[in-house]
Write an enzyme that holds these catalytic residues in place. Sequence first.
Site, PDB file in Angstrom:
ATOM      1  N   HIS A 273       0.829  -1.212   0.000  1.00 21.26           N
ATOM      2  CA  HIS A 273       0.000   0.000   0.000  1.00 21.26           C
ATOM      3  C   HIS A 273       0.860   1.257   0.000  1.00 21.26           C
ATOM      4  CE1 HIS A 273      -3.945  -2.001   0.687  1.00 21.26           C
ATOM      5  NE2 HIS A 273      -3.223  -2.907   1.328  1.00 21.26           N
ATOM      6  N   ASP A 336      -0.729  -5.051   5.980  1.00 19.46           N
ATOM      7  CA  ASP A 336      -1.730  -5.903   5.330  1.00 19.46           C
ATOM      8  C   ASP A 336      -1.448  -6.093   3.842  1.00 19.46           C
ATOM      9  OD1 ASP A 336      -2.266  -3.086   5.153  1.00 19.46           O
ATOM     10  OD2 ASP A 336      -4.172  -3.570   4.197  1.00 19.46           O
ATOM     11  N   GLU A 337      -2.009  -7.178   3.333  1.00 23.30           N
ATOM     12  CA  GLU A 337      -2.160  -7.409   1.888  1.00 23.30           C
ATOM     13  C   GLU A 337      -0.881  -7.178   1.082  1.00 23.30           C
ATOM     14  OE1 GLU A 337      -6.796  -6.350   1.149  1.00 23.30           O
ATOM     15  OE2 GLU A 337      -5.476  -4.644   1.297  1.00 23.30           O
ATOM     16  N   VAL A 338       0.191  -7.844   1.480  1.00 28.78           N
ATOM     17  CA  VAL A 338       1.437  -7.731   0.724  1.00 28.78           C
ATOM     18  C   VAL A 338       1.565  -8.972  -0.153  1.00 28.78           C
ATOM     19  CG1 VAL A 338       3.917  -7.409   0.880  1.00 28.78           C
ATOM     20  CG2 VAL A 338       2.430  -6.517   2.683  1.00 28.78           C
TER      21      VAL A 338
END
Length: 520
Positions: A273, A336-338
């Site tokens: 992100h 998050d969300e890597v």
Amino acid sequence: MTEHRPPHPRIPAALISLGLALIGCPGPRQPGPVSPTRVTHTVVPAPVSIRANQGEPFRLDSMTSIVTTNVAEVARTGQMLAALLRPATGFPIPVITDTTRPGAIALRLNTSATGEAYELSVTRDSIRISGTASGIFRGVQTLRQLMPPSIESDMRVNGPWVVPAVTIVDQPRFAWRGSMLDVARHFFTVDEVKQFIDLLALYKLNVLHLHLADDQGWRIEIKSRPRLAELGGVTQVGGGPGGFYTQAEYADIVRYAQERYIAIVPEIDMPGHTNAALVAHPELSCSRVPPALYTRTEVGWSAFCPNKEETYALIDDVIRELAALTPGRYIHIGGDEVEVLTHEDYIKFVERVQDIVVRHGKEVVGWEEIGKARLRPTTLAQLWKSDSAVLALRSGAKLIMSPAPKAYLDMKYTPTTELGLTWAAIIEVSDVYNWDPATYQAGVTESNIVGVEGPIWSETLRNITAVQYLAVPRLPALAEVGWTPQSARAWDDFRVRIAAHAPRWNYLGVNYYRSPQVPW
Ligand code: TNX
């Protein structure tokens, strides 16, 4: 902030009652079956105990004053209460420190109270609120909700300004009761953030987590790295102008929240992100290729290069400046969300950034994926999709409960709701209300939890009115999940109480969803 107590160890309510009983106080009454003194009221979140007093209610009139101790914090809360009461009533409501004055609303510090506990007692002759400084502020919100909704009017309206004769003994179930506002996908002005803080304060929430950086925008000035905001803050989802907070503006938000006993938890989401940061500092990506600004909403594709010292030098600068702007204990590092780093690189990154935060005197919050790394026992992991939160418990770290199917307030209410997303669930008001954080997740018990938080991601939200529509009435429902003992909560009771808040929202200019589940 001074009154934001460490979230643990928490003392179970039963032990507190026992403690109070031992020192000769009645303590909070156990919620239970109908008793002769049971009171109907519309306070949200419902207090631990409320009972009727003998005699007449209190009536505000032109002689009513607010009496505070000369402790500055309490005097400030007194001034805030006066500012609330004056416009609608037209009464002068002086704030004084003369304890002998009759007919007064008295705010008193109770030096043996802890956390955010308060007591409120109303008789014909006086109103007394006592507790910690934060407890007094919480008690003022209760008093506000015991008055007619028209007390919120900014123009003079007719009373009578009657407050029922009750005694309330109250304290929160959880120390962390928050919401998150995503100011990265769409930017919100300082004034809009303050409006959101006002809503949190009314429902006794005590944390505002600000998601300050994501692929679409970097929203906080970093003086040692001016490119971050200047180049990374210029747009948002859909391609609007975006924006960022100068440090002076951000400090103003922090102070405004602090006066309401709300801690601002700043989040810089990393290592993923991070497209907006990489626009400003392309040398921190593994490819070194300068990326373009991004205004769509896919996730998982950007990352800081975890094997470059320059990456950690920039993070150190950012965390040092953020820590200096943060009176609270926590800084949120995202995590998050890597999808573009190896497992090993991800873990190494989280552990190094955890050390940086601690070196600057703060403690870490991260999305639950950080549970894969070796965490400190003082780190908090924020459960959202239930796939790695229990891993965080191995080290003694505790959890913030934000399970997406219950607490993601950016989800639609119904399939036809215009605003919001649907990937986690369709979430009606009763869905937010009807769960127990202590039993939601296998392997997680009440002692593993510091509290609850309702994130509001802003992919579809272009102004604060849109945020309010998704937040109300679900955020008040979540506030009750976090505050009120599980045994004292019931949906059928909540839905009736919250219906009575609609006129209050109308006076306050707060947008809301007219759920068919609520008897408006
Ligand atoms: C998942 S929740 C995300 C965000 C999105 C959100 C939309 C989480 C830690 N990451 O990047 O904005 O879904 O609901």
